[in-house]
Enzyme design. Structure first.
Site, PDB file in Angstrom:
ATOM      1  N   CYS A 198       0.828  -1.203   0.000  1.00 13.61           N
ATOM      2  CA  CYS A 198       0.000   0.000   0.000  1.00 13.61           C
ATOM      3  C   CYS A 198       0.872   1.267   0.000  1.00 13.61           C
ATOM      4  O   CYS A 198       1.446   1.616  -1.013  1.00 13.61           O
ATOM      5  CB  CYS A 198      -0.987  -0.039   1.151  1.00 13.61           C
ATOM      6  N   GLU A 247      -2.034  -8.548   3.828  1.00  9.08           N
ATOM      7  CA  GLU A 247      -1.911  -8.825   5.265  1.00  9.08           C
ATOM      8  C   GLU A 247      -3.265  -9.052   5.928  1.00  9.08           C
ATOM      9  O   GLU A 247      -3.359  -9.782   6.928  1.00  9.08           O
ATOM     10  CB  GLU A 247      -1.159  -7.693   5.973  1.00  9.08           C
ATOM     11  N   HIS A 288      -3.888  -5.166  -0.025  1.00  7.65           N
ATOM     12  CA  HIS A 288      -3.597  -5.464   1.385  1.00  7.65           C
ATOM     13  C   HIS A 288      -3.621  -6.969   1.671  1.00  7.65           C
ATOM     14  O   HIS A 288      -4.552  -7.471   2.306  1.00  7.65           O
ATOM     15  CB  HIS A 288      -4.614  -4.746   2.281  1.00  7.65           C
TER      16      HIS A 288
END
Length: 256
Positions: free
Chosen positions: A111, A221, A219
């Site tokens: 990001c 994660e 994203h």
């Protein structure tokens, strides 16, 4: 063994202290998804000996953040509307990214991280992408529910012959890309790995890098425990980190 990975930090003010911190999702994904030991790097800029740091770790992860790269670093408009900013982080992450790539230390930038990677390597950023003619709205929906904000709802196309094509295969994958600015002019030392339906750059890699050096605008994660695409990003990074650690160990053993 969990090899050490340097993780970027944001500088925040709360509880009457200045904090250098990283969101838990990134640290959890580093441990569970990549199998590495995340080590937070305070954002003290040129006061840090980055070569000593990179001697001690086997990877670098640059996290996302609510702050944006300061436009003065790429010739943009340093207005309040393009903030908030974190100049201490910029002063740390940009040289860390450059040095990690130069030294062949595996790098994953997420990001804000892909935007830092582009600026570090000579590129620019485009702001308010949703206002460009023909552009998708890449921003998160307005919601207090984080799962809704980070829902997987966007398709990106992986370019053939790229690093990520080796991870996913060429073609389309579904991701949770959440941003209002992104890559403008691509840094001359970067290659595009993936694009959104509207042509927005969604992943890059460092050209001729000696190790894994990839930035993604989405994203991975957030859904690393439940989404195979997200998990594969961290698995690939973890494999690169372990490969780097093994190579260093081999060099030390040979020297002895």
């Amino acid at each position: 063994m969990q090899p050490l990975v340097a993780v970027s930090t944001d500088v925040r003010q709360f509880d009457n202290y200045t904090w250098h911190a990283a969101p838990q999702q990134y640290l959890e994904a580093a441990i569970a998804g990549a199998g590495v030991f995340p080590v937070l790097v305070p954002s003290f800029g040129d006061r840090l000996d980055l070569d000593s740091l990179l001697d001690s770790v086997d990877g670098v992860m640059i996290t996302g953040s609510k702050s944006n790269v300061h436009p003065s670093l790429y010739g943009g408009d340093a207005s309040e509307a393009n903030g908030p900013y974190d100049p201490a982080r910029d002063a740390t992450t940009l040289p860390l990214i450059r040095r990690a790539i130069e030294r062949g230390v595996p790098l994953l930038a997420i990001c804000r991280g892909i935007q830092e990677m582009n600026v570090a390597l000579g590129g620019t950023l485009a702001t308010e992408l949703q206002e460009r003619p023909g552009s998708l709205d890449h921003r998160a929906p307005v919601s207090d529910n984080q799962d809704e904000r980070f829902a997987i709802r966007q398709t990106v196309s992986i370019k053939p012959g790229t690093c990520l094509a080796g991870v996913f295969g060429a073609g389309e994958i579904s991701v949770n890309s959440v941003h209002r600015q992104g890559v403008g002019q691509l840094g001359p030392l970067l290659d595009v790995e993936a694009v959104a339906e509207d042509g927005t750059v969604e992943a890059v890699s460092a050209r001729n890098a000696r190790a894994f050096a990839v930035g993604v605008q989405w994203h991975p994660e957030y859904w690393v425990h439940s989404d195979s695409v997200s998990a594969k990003v961290f698995q690939a990074f973890g494999d690169a980190v372990r490969g780097h650690a093994a190579a260093k160990l081999g060099l030390r053993t040979a020297a002895e």
